[in-house]
Structures are given as C-alpha cells and as structure tokens.
Design a protein around this motif. Structure first.
Motif, PDB file in Angstrom:
ATOM      1  N   ALA A   1      -4.058 -14.442  89.473  1.00 44.45           N
ATOM      2  CA  ALA A   1      -3.568 -13.282  89.606  1.00 44.45           C
ATOM      3  C   ALA A   1      -3.040 -12.797  90.900  1.00 44.45           C
ATOM      4  N   ARG A   2      -3.986 -13.099  91.876  1.00 47.12           N
ATOM      5  CA  ARG A   2      -3.603 -13.222  93.255  1.00 47.12           C
ATOM      6  C   ARG A   2      -2.396 -13.916  93.881  1.00 47.12           C
ATOM      7  N   TYR A   3      -2.351 -15.143  93.226  1.00 47.53           N
ATOM      8  CA  TYR A   3      -1.472 -16.081  93.719  1.00 47.53           C
ATOM      9  C   TYR A   3      -0.145 -15.767  93.193  1.00 47.53           C
ATOM     10  N   ILE A   4      -0.257 -15.277  91.852  1.00 45.69           N
ATOM     11  CA  ILE A   4       1.208 -14.883  91.260  1.00 45.69           C
ATOM     12  C   ILE A   4       1.765 -13.745  92.057  1.00 45.69           C
ATOM     13  N   ALA A   5       0.695 -12.348  92.225  1.00 44.82           N
ATOM     14  CA  ALA A   5       1.184 -11.448  92.721  1.00 44.82           C
ATOM     15  C   ALA A   5       1.866 -11.589  94.203  1.00 44.82           C
ATOM     16  N   LYS A   6       1.188 -12.506  94.938  1.00 45.18           N
ATOM     17  CA  LYS A   6       1.608 -12.685  96.408  1.00 45.18           C
ATOM     18  C   LYS A   6       2.869 -13.541  96.259  1.00 45.18           C
ATOM     19  N   ASN A   7       3.127 -14.353  95.329  1.00 44.85           N
ATOM     20  CA  ASN A   7       4.287 -15.088  95.433  1.00 44.85           C
ATOM     21  C   ASN A   7       5.584 -14.171  94.768  1.00 44.85           C
TER      22      ASN A   7
END
Length: 393
Positions: A288-294
């Motif tokens: 979820a962090r990876y997606i939000a950051k991207n």
C-alpha cells in the motif's frame, strides 16, 4: 495538504534502536531473517519480550532452518549496545527463554494453496500513504523525528558522544501555514546517559550535555526550521540515568505509529516485525505504501491514502480504496481502477513484486519502515506504467 487544517501544529515521535520495544522488534526480525536465509518459505510469527535481566522469544514458526535463538538475540543486543548493566541491560548475562511452536495447521491450510497462489495469512485492513512534503514523500514531522533518533545513535556509536546510552526518544512539532510546513515549534529529546553526566545534586542531566545534544543532534537535523521561538527540551523529567529494560518493559509490535506515518495517516492496527510476508499486515502494508508513493511520484496526486482489506485464507483482497483528498489529477474512482489494473494485490503477487522472501527485515525494525530508499517498497519504478495506463481509463 487536505487531511488537516491548513494552519496547525502537528507532532510525531520516534525512538532509538535501544528503546526496549525496538530492541524486541529487532530480535524478532533477526530471527525472521535467519529463517528466510535458510528456508524462504518459512512461516514466522515471532514475538519478543524483554524486562530487567530476562528476555523471552516466542511465537509460531514453521521452517526447515536450524538456528540458535540465544545467539541471534545476543548478536542484536551487542550491536545495539546493550552489553553493560550501566545501560539497563547486559545481553551477554541476561536469561534468554525460548518458547516457539509450529504455525497453526488451520492457518497453514488457508494460506497454502499450491505453487501458483497463496491465501492471506490473516484478515485485516492495511493502509499506505504518501505526500509531497519531503523528498521521501513522507510527512515532515515523522521524517524529522526518525532522523533525530538516528543521529542520537550515530553520535553514540561513533564516540562523538560516548556517554549516551542506547535508549532514547525524539519528538517534533511542526507548524503548518496555508497547508505547508513553516517551522519547527518544539523538539523533545530523551537521551539516556551515564552517571558521570548528572549534576552534583544528582537530579539533572548536565547543561553541558544538553547543549551538546542541541549542537550535535538537533541543529544538524532540523537546521533552518529552527528559529528563536523554537522550544527544545532535553530529558524533561530531569535526567535519564535509569534506562533500557530496567526502566521499561519491551514488546514486539508496540510502536506501530512510529513504524508508519507518525500518526499523520490512519493505521489498520497490525504490527510488522517478526512476521513473514504471508502475513498481509506486513506485506500489504508495504504494498500500500509502494502504490501510494508511486501515485504521488507520478504526479497523479499530491497526497494519497490507500486501503486494502483481506480475509484470511482468501486470495484476492475484499476491498481496495484510493483517497487523494481532492489533490488527484483524476478522480479517486479512476485512480482506484488504475491501481487494480497495474498492481497484483494477491499475497503472492505482492511477495513476488516486492521480493519479500529474502532476509532483509532486520534493517526495517528501527527508524521506520517507510521513507528509506533501500527497501523495495520505497522504489518509484511504476510511475511510467501508471501514467501510460491512466489515459486509457
């Protein structure tokens, strides 16, 4: 910035690697790493408890790895600096108890679905967040708090301030104006130290030590955000002589807000450390962090919250939600469709995409799981695909 009022003060805290809870997190993740090093398919849910003179490692572990719990715990303790009673704990003389059993066969049945897929290792809701306040795409208060905690450890281990102990906490209050960070209003530092640096009446940390912490820790990290009105408190109760596990019992998974976004974003409640990646508390939190950051790095939103929900034993998530708080270049509905199109959100899809079966968890267990570039979930390598596919939705 739209989660909070445009004009406000916001506070986040962090802790050093020697805080008793973080001590436990690191032991649990060191054991996870050792299991994965020899058996990447290990199922691990490891908990550690520490108190004065004793440490307990327990939990559910199914693995082909053979390892020495006491040695792993002692290696971690010595690296942190808990090798003297002067700092509240000596890992080399402490009693270490091992209470480990295999993973529940009921959970194993739900998770193990063959080579091509696995079910979620637990039910729950996981959140990821990113914003453009910092280069790390993290909220500024928690970013500063982590950097202060890391600096305390750096000056201690490099012998710049050798009288400091492993235990410590940091806290930063940032003033926001018109939705932007303006200045740091308050800095709180708790830094354990030896008896030689207490005032002659035995009540206070010496002023020389306090000033040295301001000069060598606070100043280099907070820098231009300090002004004449900034309040800095070092060891608010007076002194920090009794520290570590003799002052505060530690337990794995008790610093979930420190581990994530410092209270700025919401949290699903699940801890990270000691859990293998079939536990979606951890792996989906990372995804979820990876997606939000991207999404933020691609310029599709200035701020993004992502929630993913799971049912134990079920492959696909029960829900996915994107909230850009009105900062998105497209509607949240469109961004949600984009996320489902670009990313696999099954447990195995997440594990494979982020390469989560390798032994790289110990470094996550102090100073936050997010905002440091050397983790796979911090990469911004999906931006081009997001930008290409959003146009067709």
């Amino acid at each position: 910035m739209s989660i909070y009022p445009k004009n406000m003060f916001f506070t986040s805290e962090s802790v050093t690697e020697g805080h008793p809870d973080k001590f436990c997190d690191q032991i649990s993740d060191a054991i996870l790493d050792e299991c994965l090093r020899h058996d990447p398919m290990s199922r691990v849910a490891c908990e550690t408890y520490v108190t004065m003179g004793a440490l307990i490692v327990g939990g559910e572990i199914t693995t082909d790895a053979v390892f020495d719990v006491a040695k792993i715990a002692r290696d971690v303790g010595n690296e942190i600096g808990y090798n003297s009673h002067e700092y509240g704990f000596d890992i080399n003389t402490a009693a270490i108890f091992r209470t480990i059993h295999a993973q529940s066969p009921d959970i194993h049945m739900g998770v193990s679905k063959g080579e091509k897929e696995i079910g979620a290792g637990d039910q729950g809701l996981m959140f990821g967040y990113a914003c453009n306040q910092t280069d790390e795409l993290m909220p500024l208060p928690i970013t500063l708090a982590h950097k202060l905690a890391m600096k305390l450890a750096e000056v201690r281990k490099s012998k710049v301030m050798p009288f400091l102990g492993p235990d410590g906490k940091t806290q930063v209050t940032v003033e926001y104006r018109d939705g932007k960070p303006l200045r740091v209003d308050y800095v709180v530092i708790a830094a354990s130290h030896t008896a030689a640096y207490v005032t002659s009446d035995g009540k206070f940390t010496s002023e020389a030590v306090k000033q040295e912490i301001i000069d060598k820790v606070v100043g280099p990290i907070v820098g231009d955000l300090l002004d004449d009105d900034t309040k800095i408190v070092i060891n608010g109760p007076g002194k920090f002589l009794v520290s570590g596990p003799q002052a505060d019992t530690g337990l794995t998974g008790r610093k979930i807000i420190v581990d994530t976004y410092g209270g700025w974003s919401v949290h699903g409640g699940g801890a990270f450390s000691g859990k293998d990646p079939t536990k979606v508390d951890r792996s989906a939190g990372y995804m979820a962090r990876y997606i939000a950051k991207n999404l933020v790095a691609a310029g599709l939103a200035d701020e993004c919250l992502l929630q993913i929900g799971y049912c134990i034993g079920v492959v696909d998530p029960v829900s996915v939600m994107v909230n850009s708080y009105g900062t998105g270049k497209y509607s949240d509905e469109t961004l949600n469709k984009l996320v489902r199109k670009v990313f696999s959100l099954t447990p195995l899809g997440i594990i494979n995409h982020l390469n989560l079966r390798r032994p790289n968890y110990l470094p996550t267990a102090a100073y936050g799981h997010f905002g440091r570039d050397h983790f796979t979930w911090e990469k911004v390598d999906a931006t081009e695909e997001l930008l290409a596919k959003v146009k067709n939705l």
